[in-house]
Design an enzyme around this catalytic site. Sequence first.
Site, PDB file in Angstrom:
ATOM      1  N   SER A 124       0.818  -1.216   0.000  1.00 20.68           N
ATOM      2  CA  SER A 124       0.000   0.000   0.000  1.00 20.68           C
ATOM      3  C   SER A 124       0.846   1.259   0.000  1.00 20.68           C
ATOM      4  CB  SER A 124      -0.851   0.069   1.266  1.00 20.68           C
ATOM      5  OG  SER A 124      -1.669  -1.029   1.381  1.00 20.68           O
ATOM      6  N   HIS A 145      -0.261  -2.189  -7.493  1.00 17.34           N
ATOM      7  CA  HIS A 145      -1.055  -1.898  -6.296  1.00 17.34           C
ATOM      8  C   HIS A 145      -2.541  -1.871  -6.631  1.00 17.34           C
ATOM      9  CE1 HIS A 145      -2.298   1.113  -2.973  1.00 17.34           C
ATOM     10  NE2 HIS A 145      -2.436  -0.122  -2.551  1.00 17.34           N
TER      11      HIS A 145
HETATM   12  N1  3HC Z   1     -17.265  -9.785  -5.046  1.00 17.63           N
HETATM   13  C1  3HC Z   1     -18.468  -9.781  -5.643  1.00 17.63           C
HETATM   14  N2  3HC Z   1     -19.443  -8.887  -5.315  1.00 17.63           N
HETATM   15  C2  3HC Z   1     -19.147  -7.989  -4.351  1.00 17.63           C
HETATM   16  C3  3HC Z   1     -17.902  -7.930  -3.703  1.00 17.63           C
HETATM   17  C4  3HC Z   1     -16.934  -8.900  -4.086  1.00 17.63           C
HETATM   18  N3  3HC Z   1     -15.724  -8.922  -3.526  1.00 17.63           N
HETATM   19  N4  3HC Z   1     -17.935  -6.913  -2.800  1.00 17.63           N
HETATM   20  C5  3HC Z   1     -19.136  -6.334  -2.870  1.00 17.63           C
HETATM   21  N5  3HC Z   1     -19.858  -6.977  -3.810  1.00 17.63           N
HETATM   22  C6  3HC Z   1     -21.216  -6.729  -4.189  1.00 17.63           C
HETATM   23  C7  3HC Z   1     -22.128  -6.716  -3.000  1.00 17.63           C
HETATM   24  O1  3HC Z   1     -22.397  -8.019  -2.555  1.00 17.63           O
HETATM   25  C8  3HC Z   1     -23.342  -6.028  -3.532  1.00 17.63           C
HETATM   26  O2  3HC Z   1     -24.147  -6.943  -4.231  1.00 17.63           O
HETATM   27  P1  3HC Z   1     -25.759  -6.811  -4.148  1.00 17.63           P
HETATM   28  O3  3HC Z   1     -26.056  -5.521  -4.863  1.00 17.63           O
HETATM   29  O4  3HC Z   1     -26.207  -8.022  -4.869  1.00 17.63           O
HETATM   30  O5  3HC Z   1     -26.093  -6.810  -2.709  1.00 17.63           O
HETATM   31  C9  3HC Z   1     -22.742  -5.040  -4.523  1.00 17.63           C
HETATM   32  O6  3HC Z   1     -21.377  -5.440  -4.742  1.00 17.63           O
HETATM   33  C10 3HC Z   1     -22.753  -3.660  -3.991  1.00 17.63           C
HETATM   34  O7  3HC Z   1     -22.301  -3.677  -2.683  1.00 17.63           O
HETATM   35  P2  3HC Z   1     -23.038  -2.976  -1.490  1.00 17.63           P
HETATM   36  O8  3HC Z   1     -24.510  -3.011  -1.640  1.00 17.63           O
HETATM   37  O9  3HC Z   1     -22.421  -3.474  -0.211  1.00 17.63           O
HETATM   38  O10 3HC Z   1     -22.624  -1.493  -1.547  1.00 17.63           O
HETATM   39  P3  3HC Z   1     -21.953  -0.547  -2.577  1.00 17.63           P
HETATM   40  O11 3HC Z   1     -22.804  -0.302  -3.752  1.00 17.63           O
HETATM   41  O12 3HC Z   1     -21.530   0.613  -1.733  1.00 17.63           O
HETATM   42  O13 3HC Z   1     -20.634  -1.274  -3.132  1.00 17.63           O
HETATM   43  C11 3HC Z   1     -18.309  -1.142  -2.654  1.00 17.63           C
HETATM   44  C12 3HC Z   1     -19.640  -1.777  -2.300  1.00 17.63           C
HETATM   45  C13 3HC Z   1     -17.928  -1.496  -4.093  1.00 17.63           C
HETATM   46  C14 3HC Z   1     -17.252  -1.721  -1.722  1.00 17.63           C
HETATM   47  C15 3HC Z   1     -18.458   0.418  -2.543  1.00 17.63           C
HETATM   48  O14 3HC Z   1     -18.973   0.761  -1.294  1.00 17.63           O
HETATM   49  C16 3HC Z   1     -17.175   1.171  -2.733  1.00 17.63           C
HETATM   50  O15 3HC Z   1     -16.754   1.432  -3.841  1.00 17.63           O
HETATM   51  N6  3HC Z   1     -16.579   1.563  -1.590  1.00 17.63           N
HETATM   52  C17 3HC Z   1     -15.300   2.288  -1.614  1.00 17.63           C
HETATM   53  C18 3HC Z   1     -14.176   1.277  -1.721  1.00 17.63           C
HETATM   54  C19 3HC Z   1     -12.852   1.939  -1.710  1.00 17.63           C
HETATM   55  O16 3HC Z   1     -12.699   3.151  -1.587  1.00 17.63           O
HETATM   56  N7  3HC Z   1     -11.794   1.101  -1.818  1.00 17.63           N
HETATM   57  C20 3HC Z   1     -10.430   1.572  -1.729  1.00 17.63           C
HETATM   58  C21 3HC Z   1      -9.930   1.303  -0.339  1.00 17.63           C
HETATM   59  S1  3HC Z   1      -8.277   1.839  -0.098  1.00 17.63           S
HETATM   60  C22 3HC Z   1      -7.336   0.510  -0.592  1.00 17.63           C
HETATM   61  O17 3HC Z   1      -7.812  -0.557  -0.874  1.00 17.63           O
HETATM   62  C23 3HC Z   1      -5.876   0.761  -0.702  1.00 17.63           C
HETATM   63  C24 3HC Z   1      -5.107  -0.072   0.257  1.00 17.63           C
HETATM   64  O18 3HC Z   1      -3.744   0.056  -0.085  1.00 17.63           O
HETATM   65  C25 3HC Z   1      -5.276   0.360   1.708  1.00 17.63           C
END
Ligand code: 3HC
Length: 384
Positions: A124, A145
């Site tokens: 990260s 990354h």
């Molecule tokens: N595989 C398959 N489907 C998945 C999944 C996965 N791994 N994760 C989530 N989904 C699905 C959910 O099950 C859900 O399906 P549904 O509509 O059938 O219920 C759908 O995706 C949407 O999920 P949610 O209803 O929970 O909610 P969201 O629409 O908010 O989507 C999210 C979830 C994509 C995680 C969204 O909230 C998002 O984009 N969040 C921000 C994530 C982010 O900023 N990530 C970066 C983090 S920093 C990082 O990683 C860097 C590191 O170095 C620290």
Amino acid sequence: MSLDRIKSVAVIGAGDMGHGIAEVALLAGYPVTLYDINTAAVEKGAGRIFASLEKLAEKGKVPPAAVEQVRTSLLATTTDLQAAARQADLVIEAVPEVLDLKRKIFAQLDEFAPPHALLASNTSTMSITEIGAATKRPDKVLGLHFFNPAVLMKLVEVIRSQNTSDDTIQTGYAFAQKIGKVPVLVRRDTPGFIANRVTAASTALFQTVIESGEIEPEALDAFLMKVGMPMGPCELTDFVGIDIMHNVCRYFADQLHEDYAPAPHIVRMVEEGRLGKKSGQGYYDWSQGRPQIDLSKATQRFHPLLPIFVQINEATKLVEDGVCSVADVDVAMINSTGNPMGPMSIGRQISRWDLTEQLEKLAARYKKSIFAPTQRVREGGHKH
Ligand code: 3HC
């Protein structure tokens, strides 16, 4: 080495990131060997890949035949590092963020992987140059990354160390495209690269506001969700892992400035084992699944552009250092967070005088010099 020579991929570490990275490569048709230190860990990772693939298949996002192919022929698991690496043309490491551990693993991978193989780290924040120095092939070591959840987030930062060859970078970039991601080239090895470094400034702001007790976590998250973020910063910290966020902040504090240090409440949560989603408790209770944020609790006391101001300022430091262009910042931020707009395009609407004044106020109010406006901001250089 050209992209065509990548026929087989090994992913080292089957946790949150490793299983997701393996899943993305599998979906692109690559045979993947997934490694972790014990059978329970590697089988848990494989289980998460299948659970995710099935969900995607149910929604018609991947054909059922692709899931079957992963199950029957593409995915292999192992607890033997040598077996994982020996046939891989590309190895992607996603083990815990401990530099000595990564260096030890890279030294072993260097011994076990074929001489032509590229060795990538999903770190990260950490220096790819230092990780690569543990091998006798630093020209073939790069950063790839990914962002959590890797299967959904589009960004892959392709990081050049001081020793990475052009050839390695081009192949890494082409690989990221081939697996359906949006690659952004990180031209210089700098702590946190682009997305995490830009976010470091807003994270410092959010943690300071929460620590001061001015605003409750749910009130802040609800407000930012209402203005368009898919997840508020506190829920996102839980989602990524309080321990991961702690280590990221600590790394920035050690490498760049103490102002980035994790707030005392983050340190406390780590000490108490409240690590967010993975432990069931963090800012929120995750024991029944994703917390339901009550949008009616949204605070009225937070200016929605404050995180954008500090992100723009932070990004100008990267542009100044030759890490990336202004345009790259937005590509990275949009594709790593799911936010509809990047900070720099929002910044184009803000005058340099306003931005400078707001940043000066923030730096004074929270006694953080990292928020002080850069020369580039003062001169309006955030716009191009
Ligand atoms: N595989 C398959 N489907 C998945 C999944 C996965 N791994 N994760 C989530 N989904 C699905 C959910 O099950 C859900 O399906 P549904 O509509 O059938 O219920 C759908 O995706 C949407 O999920 P949610 O209803 O929970 O909610 P969201 O629409 O908010 O989507 C999210 C979830 C994509 C995680 C969204 O909230 C998002 O984009 N969040 C921000 C994530 C982010 O900023 N990530 C970066 C983090 S920093 C990082 O990683 C860097 C590191 O170095 C620290």
